[in-house]
Design a protein around this motif. Structure first.
Motif, mmCIF file in Angstrom:
data_model
loop_
_atom_site.group_PDB
_atom_site.id
_atom_site.type_symbol
_atom_site.label_atom_id
_atom_site.label_comp_id
_atom_site.label_asym_id
_atom_site.label_seq_id
_atom_site.Cartn_x
_atom_site.Cartn_y
_atom_site.Cartn_z
ATOM 1 N N GLU A 86 -60.826 0.000 -25.465
ATOM 2 C CA GLU A 86 -59.592 -0.654 -25.907
ATOM 3 C C GLU A 86 -59.755 -1.364 -27.247
ATOM 4 N N ARG A 87 -60.995 -1.607 -27.687
ATOM 5 C CA ARG A 87 -61.185 -2.190 -29.015
ATOM 6 C C ARG A 87 -60.786 -1.214 -30.114
ATOM 7 N N PHE A 88 -60.623 0.051 -29.794
ATOM 8 C CA PHE A 88 -60.148 1.043 -30.756
ATOM 9 C C PHE A 88 -58.800 0.643 -31.335
ATOM 10 N N LEU A 89 -57.972 -0.010 -30.533
ATOM 11 C CA LEU A 89 -56.647 -0.408 -30.993
ATOM 12 C C LEU A 89 -56.699 -1.620 -31.912
ATOM 13 N N ASP A 90 -57.830 -2.333 -31.949
ATOM 14 C CA ASP A 90 -57.930 -3.554 -32.740
ATOM 15 C C ASP A 90 -58.470 -3.319 -34.150
ATOM 16 N N VAL A 91 -59.049 -2.148 -34.404
ATOM 17 C CA VAL A 91 -59.635 -1.888 -35.723
ATOM 18 C C VAL A 91 -58.585 -1.285 -36.651
ATOM 19 N N ASP A 92 -58.853 -1.299 -37.954
ATOM 20 C CA ASP A 92 -57.895 -0.764 -38.923
ATOM 21 C C ASP A 92 -57.858 0.762 -38.864
ATOM 22 N N GLU A 93 -56.871 1.331 -39.529
ATOM 23 C CA GLU A 93 -56.636 2.778 -39.418
ATOM 24 C C GLU A 93 -57.772 3.585 -40.030
ATOM 25 N N GLU A 94 -58.387 3.071 -41.096
ATOM 26 C CA GLU A 94 -59.497 3.797 -41.702
ATOM 27 C C GLU A 94 -60.660 3.911 -40.726
ATOM 28 N N PRO A 127 -58.993 15.544 -30.949
ATOM 29 C CA PRO A 127 -57.644 14.982 -31.011
ATOM 30 C C PRO A 127 -57.446 14.137 -32.264
ATOM 31 N N SER A 128 -56.188 13.974 -32.663
ATOM 32 C CA SER A 128 -55.861 13.173 -33.832
ATOM 33 C C SER A 128 -55.959 11.686 -33.510
ATOM 34 N N VAL A 129 -55.862 10.870 -34.582
ATOM 35 C CA VAL A 129 -55.900 9.420 -34.396
ATOM 36 C C VAL A 129 -54.745 8.971 -33.505
ATOM 37 N N GLU A 130 -53.570 9.548 -33.734
ATOM 38 C CA GLU A 130 -52.413 9.172 -32.922
ATOM 39 C C GLU A 130 -52.618 9.556 -31.463
ATOM 40 N N ASP A 131 -53.204 10.721 -31.228
ATOM 41 C CA ASP A 131 -53.471 11.146 -29.847
ATOM 42 C C ASP A 131 -54.433 10.192 -29.152
ATOM 43 N N MET A 132 -55.463 9.757 -29.867
ATOM 44 C CA MET A 132 -56.425 8.850 -29.260
ATOM 45 C C MET A 132 -55.817 7.469 -29.047
ATOM 46 N N ARG A 133 -54.936 7.054 -29.963
ATOM 47 C CA ARG A 133 -54.245 5.775 -29.739
ATOM 48 C C ARG A 133 -53.414 5.847 -28.472
ATOM 49 N N ASN A 134 -52.695 6.951 -28.287
ATOM 50 C CA ASN A 134 -51.873 7.114 -27.081
ATOM 51 C C ASN A 134 -52.746 7.147 -25.836
ATOM 52 N N LEU A 158 -54.760 4.184 -20.996
ATOM 53 C CA LEU A 158 -55.827 3.554 -20.211
ATOM 54 C C LEU A 158 -55.568 2.056 -20.063
ATOM 55 N N ARG A 159 -55.060 1.441 -21.117
ATOM 56 C CA ARG A 159 -54.786 0.005 -21.051
ATOM 57 C C ARG A 159 -53.695 -0.299 -20.037
ATOM 58 N N ARG A 160 -52.712 0.590 -19.931
ATOM 59 C CA ARG A 160 -51.613 0.334 -18.997
ATOM 60 C C ARG A 160 -52.064 0.429 -17.539
ATOM 61 N N LEU A 161 -53.253 0.958 -17.313
ATOM 62 C CA LEU A 161 -53.771 0.992 -15.940
ATOM 63 C C LEU A 161 -53.936 -0.411 -15.372
#
Length: 1154
Positions: free
Chosen positions: A1119-1127, A1138-1145, A1150-1153
């Motif tokens: 879940e720390r993936f969502l806290d880092v910048d886009e680069e 998968p793309s960055v957007e796919d991994m964000r989704n 997983l977080r909504r679990l």
């Protein structure tokens, strides 16, 4: 493969200090919670968190250092794996930067120190000693020059003759040479206490460490101390009015302020550091002190083991110490650490209960008012036991389990210890942030938001009261004004409904009339009144239809665009009565009506008021379910589901139906929200969907997520009415009323964990839940100190599930001359004396008798199994009391039989109830565990026994054969590695989950397909990881997931630090991707101390250490993936597929679990 993620992060505070870490102008409070550092600031008398930092390690040491010529402090942090680093605050980035990381691998043969003070810093803040191993002292110091002022230099590791040190401290000295004092005992089995002090360095420049030779280097040596002394308090020196001179005859010297206090259980000893003169004082009553903090040079706060706060005062004549006094001044949580923040504020950091902030005024004459509680930081640790309450999976028979959501699940924990013991109801839900209080108002009967003429957004709030209606207007800056009139509305009576309509029209319904107004002119366009003296009792509308209930016996449908033309009237007559009505906001020409007498709900045609389809809510003849409120709206995406009908019953249940295009009802489900009827408030969303705010004693926000309906707890415990108020000044806000006021709030879109406490004032050792009785059975242990003697009592109690409060009488346990302790409590459905299934609570206990004695007539009994029922008054009553030759350590149920893990054996017994107050327990089979069982789990006929030292073993129950073969518990498999087990549960198929005292989590699988019998009897590790916290309890869960779900939830895990975790297995199609994703995250994301993720999460015990987590995913890292910048996200996703957007989704899913 396994996955674990935190639902509630550890909340226990073991270490805290005050430091100039942020700036030289302010001191901050720094807390250590398991693997997190938190920095808090005192603002307007309340603590507010400024910064939080995650560390790849469990924090065991926290200290502050002051570099030479620096105005701010460094934080020194150490972990349980002997990794150390210093942190400095960077004001440009507002982050803690790692300055100096290093690691001490230690020696496996060395014995860890038992001292309370594992790390000390001298008063100058530049010298530090660490007492990590018995007999070894590590000495470090900060550099003297600019280029190394922030770096710790290792001076020496010296051997100590004092092997069994209890406490240690630096002394305040005038010479500039640091001195250290040790409180120790001579042998491990002795009860004596001794004191020794040494200079830390042997040269004048403080560059060479002392050898700590007891014959040559020891300066103070005192033997006559309280044998139970455990604490040393250094006392600062004070300038005397008359200059102090060296005294040639020490026996005539007086003790001056500036030395050391040795704190014992019955007496205090003050030692002047310079003259070695002592002053001794006796305590009024014995106390076991555990923490201290300095108020000033002559006053110190002491916290004892029972949660009492004391004030230690040094009484002096100028600077000459006369005596010491200890006075009890208040009650707190049992303190792990005390910090005086200045300005009269004292912080109590607690592991056993809530951490607290107190306002202290020592100059008040009334002792009861000296200490006043200001703020509480909740802590649900240590979690002794817990029960999972799935709010969505109880109710109707044959109801399928909902898609898992912890917003629907309530976890009730047995938290805290001793006087801080409590029950905590934990739900993951939405929070409400109060923007402001509009007014203090009682007896609110409704809230409605309106648009004034020409306004694009709502700017007017209608508050309906019992005898009047009040109007509040808001401007674009949020300024509010109460107006005497609005668009011609009638304000002299209660408003049942108010709504802004297209074409600048406004609809108001009161008990006497329904009126349509023109907003611009304030003229009534049309009005309808019931005939005679009849009144309108209920109303519901959308933009086209108005449906009215006339005194519950009649229905009227009005066409709003046609100037409130009456389309149809219907007299219900005496055959039934209207309980509630609803007009859906999105479905045309449809209404919903609920009826009192019949307990039915009908979907009606608004043109004819005839039912299109109906359903009865009563499933049995004794069922008295009555609908009280209705809502029919599109909550889920239209592509996945049609509208959903919500029906609130008077008993707090909510029944839902799927509504087809033909208006047929199907898919009945029942959810319990409280004990009283819920009131529905529709909140339209920009997507065209609706969320529903249900107000009851447990308010919930109902919304759709990933094709399922989620009931998330809301923090508005006292809300009565709610309406959307999306205005210019308060976008996306809601207005809610309580019994005493009206507030404007914002709904936090992120679901968080919310905790509701029930203070018990004693340790809740075990708990179990009875769905039939809707109560929790609690096994409690109460500890009191009476006249210096500790009294321990056990009892069995009941707590109501919904009102979350005590019910019934307390059943005290124990027999004459013996202390009986509750060890296990389970709930089972067992046959009563008539053969009908009935819920029973089974309690296992152990005794603490004199050796070889017990409560039984033969003198050998060491425990009991007790079976309790619950009577009609909700009092527990004893049915069976069965004495055993061993203490009961754990209980489980196997096909209506009781599995009991005793001190040296595991037995299977059958239960027979002969009457309402009597029954028998009969042994069926038994087996011997490896050494000492601590937990048992059952799946089918297989019993898993967690052993104190020898991991887990599997035993299979074989019933008695027809040919006279006896029933037996036969060993089937075993894990052959050593592990100090704490809990076990079944996961899936042949897999079992085991946790141990070192914080390790292991997934073990029986190799049933092995070639040889020996291979089939072996439990193999398929996944392992170190959690960093000791797990106390594990509870399996069974949920239904979608076919493409990545994670299948399997169990909840609770820890001694107050952490609650969700553990699941990983679907085969997601394993490779998620493992590679975790590996990329671990190498890319850096945490404080630069500790590698694989070192933090690797298996570790006294026998072996792994190389990173094995086939285990850490949800917190993902879940720390969502806290880092886009680069950084692009860098992590490079090469994954998968793309960055796919991994964000994916990570969002997983977080909504949890």
């Amino acid at each position: 493969m396994a996955y674990i993620a935190p639902i509630h992060r550890p909340s226990s505070v073991r270490l805290c200090l005050q430091s100039h870490v942020l700036s030289a102008d302010e001191e901050s409070l720094v807390l250590a919670k398991s693997n997190r550092l938190e920095i808090w600031r005192l603002v307007d008398g309340m603590l507010a968190m400024v910064h939080s930092k995650v560390i790849n390690g469990t924090i065991s040491i926290l200290q502050k250092l002051r570099p030479k010529d620096s105005q701010t402090d460094l934080l020194f942090v150490g972990t349980q794996r002997f990794e150390y680093f210093t942190l400095a605050w960077n004001p440009q980035t507002s982050q803690l930067d790692t300055i100096d990381p290093f690691k001490d691998p230690g020696e496996h043969h060395m014995r860890e120190s038992l001292s309370h003070d594992r790390c000390l810093v001298d008063p100058s803040g530049r010298f530090m000693v660490m007492h990590l191993w018995a007999g070894i002292l590590t000495i470090l110091r900060l550099g003297d020059r600019k280029n190394n002022a922030m770096t710790l230099d290792w001076m020496e590791q010296v051997r100590l003759s004092e092997l069994f040190i209890r406490a240690s401290t630096f002394l305040y000295t005038e010479t500039g040479h640091p001195k250290v004092a040790f409180l120790y005992q001579s042998r491990a089995d002795s009860t004596d206490s001794k004191l020794a002090t040494y200079r830390l360095t042997s040269d004048d420049r403080n560059t060479v460490a002392s050898r700590f030779d007891p014959d040559r280097d020891r300066e103070i040596d005192v033997d006559d101390l309280d044998p139970h002394a455990t604490m040393l308090i250094p006392v600062r020196k004070v300038e005397a009015e008359v200059k102090r001179h060296n005294v040639r005859h020490v026996e005539s010297a007086k003790a001056h302020i500036g030395g050391l206090i040795v704190v014992g259980e019955t007496r205090l000893l003050y030692i002047d550091e310079q003259t070695r003169t002592t002053v001794q004082s006796t305590l009024r009553e014995a106390s076991s002190f555990v923490a201290w903090a300095e108020y000033d040079v002559t006053h110190y706060f002491l916290g004892d083991d029972c949660g009492n706060l004391h004030l230690l005062s040094i009484l002096s004549d100028d600077v000459v110490v006369k005596r010491m006094e200890v006075t009890k001044i208040g009650k707190t949580s049992r303190a792990s650490s005390l910090v005086y923040l200045g300005d009269g504020y004292l912080f109590v950091g607690s592991h056993h209960g809530d951490s607290q902030l107190f306002r202290v005024d020592l100059f008040l004459d009334t002792i009861d008012q000296i200490v006043q509680l200001v703020q509480t930081l909740p802590n649900i640790g240590p979690i002794m036991d817990f029960s999972v309450m799935d709010m969505g999976n109880r109710g109707d028979d044959n109801q399928l389990a909902n898609e898992y959501s912890s917003g629907q699940a309530r976890i009730v924990t047995a938290s805290g210890a001793f006087n801080d013991g409590s029950l905590r109801s934990v739900r993951s839900g939405v929070g409400l942030e109060d923007v402001g209080i509009l007014a203090d108002m009682d007896n609110t009967r409704g809230l409605f938001s309106l648009k004034s003429c020409g306004s694009q957004k709502v700017d007017t709030l209608v508050v309906s009261l019992l005898t009047e209606t009040r109007i509040f207007r808001f401007d674009q800056q949020g300024e509010v004004e109460e107006v005497e009139s609005f668009c011609g509305m009638a304000l002299g009576s209660q408003t049942l409904l108010a709504r802004s309509l297209p074409d600048t029209q406004l609809l108001q319904v009161t008990a006497t009339a329904a009126t349509l107004f023109d907003c611009e002119s304030g003229v009534a366009i049309a009005s309808w009144c019931p005939e005679g003296e009849r009144t309108i009792t209920n109303a519901s509308t959308n933009d086209h239809w108005l449906l009215l209930s006339i005194e519950g016996s009649g229905l009227v449908s009005l066409d709003i665009p046609d100037s409130l033309k009456v389309i149809q009237e219907k007299d219900i007559g005496e055959q039934d009565q209207v309980a509630c009505i609803h007009v859906p906001p999105q479905l045309s020409d449809i209404g919903v009506v609920g009826f009192w007498t019949s307990g039915t709900v009908s979907i009606i045609d608004m043109y004819t008021l005839q039912p299109i389809h109906g359903v009865s809510l009563r499933r049995t003849q004794d069922d008295a379910s009555t609908p009280r409120d209705l809502a029919l709206a599109q909550v889920l995406q239209p592509g996945s589901s049609g509208p959903t009908l919500f029906i609130a019953l008077e008993d707090g249940n909510v029944v839902t139906f799927n509504v087809s295009p033909e208006m047929e009802l199907s898919g009945r489900k029942r959810v319990i929200l409280g004990t009283r009827q819920a009131r529905f408030h529709l909140l339209p969303q920009p997507t065209g969907l609706y969320t529903i705010f249900a107000t009851t004693e447990h308010p919930s926000l109902i919304y759709g997520s990933e094709g399922r309906i989620v009931y998330s707890a809301a923090t508005a415990e006292d809300a009565t009415f709610v309406c959307l108020f999306d205005s210019e000044a308060f976008p996306d806000a809601i207005v809610l009323s309580t019994d005493s006021q009206i507030k404007i709030s914002l709904i936090d879109p992120e679901r968080r964990t919310h905790v509701r406490p029930l203070e018990m004032g004693e340790t809740v050792r075990r708990l179990a839940y009875s769905p039939a009785e809707k109560v929790f059975g609690l096994g409690c242990i109460k500890r009191d100190v009476v006249a210096g003697e500790e009294i321990v009592e056990s009892s069995f109690k009941l707590v109501d599930e919904v009102i979350f409060d005590r019910v019934g009488n307390t059943f005290k346990l124990g027999v004459l001359s013996f202390t009986e302790l509750v060890e296990a409590v389970v709930r089972a459905e067992l046959p009563d004396s008539y053969g009908n299934p009935a819920d029973r609570f089974i309690v296992g206990t152990s005794f603490e008798p004199a050796p070889g004695l017990g409560p039984g007539s033969n003198g050998n009994s060491r425990g009991r199994i007790l079976v309790f029922g619950v009577d009609s008054d909700r009092n527990p009553y004893l049915i069976v009391s069965h004495e055993l030759k061993g203490g009961v350590r754990a209980l489980a149920i196997l096909d209506g039989k009781i599995v009991a893990a005793l001190t040296k054996t595991v037995v299977l017994v059958s239960y027979t109830e002969t009457s309402n107050s009597s029954g028998t327990l009969t042994g069926i089979a038994s087996c011997r565990p490896a050494s000492y069982p601590v937990d048992v789990a059952v799946h089918g006929n297989m019993i898993a026994v967690a052993d104190l030292m020898k991991s887990i073993s599997l035993f299979e129950y074989t019933p008695a054969g027809k040919g006279g073969e006896p029933a037996q518990l036969a060993p089937r498999a075993r894990h052959y590695q050593s592990a100090w087990s704490t809990a076990v549960c079944h996961l899936e198929d042949d897999s079992w989950l085991e946790t141990d005292a070192d914080g390790n989590i292991m997934i073990l699988r029986q190799n049933t397909k092995g070639v040889t019998v020996e291979e089939q009897r072996r439990l193999e590790i398929t996944s392992e990881m170190n959690l960093g916290e000791m797990v106390n309890k594990v509870r399996p869960i069974s949920v239904e997931t979608s076919p493409n779900a990545m994670i299948i939830p399997r169990a909840f895990i609770t820890t001694v630090e107050g952490g609650i975790y969700l553990l699941g297995t990983i679907a085969s199609h997601a394993r490779d991707l998620l493992l590679r994703f975790q590996a990329k995250l671990a190498t890319t994301i850096q945490t404080a101390g630069h500790i590698e993720f694989k070192d933090y999460r690797s298996f570790r015990n006294s026998e072996r250490e792994g190389d990173g987590p094995f086939r285990f995913l850490d949800g917190e890292l993902l879940e720390r993936f969502l806290d880092v910048d886009e680069e950084t996200q692009k860098e992590i996703c490079e090469g994954l597929g998968p793309s960055v957007e796919d991994m964000r989704n994916t990570v969002e899913e997983l977080r909504r679990l949890h």
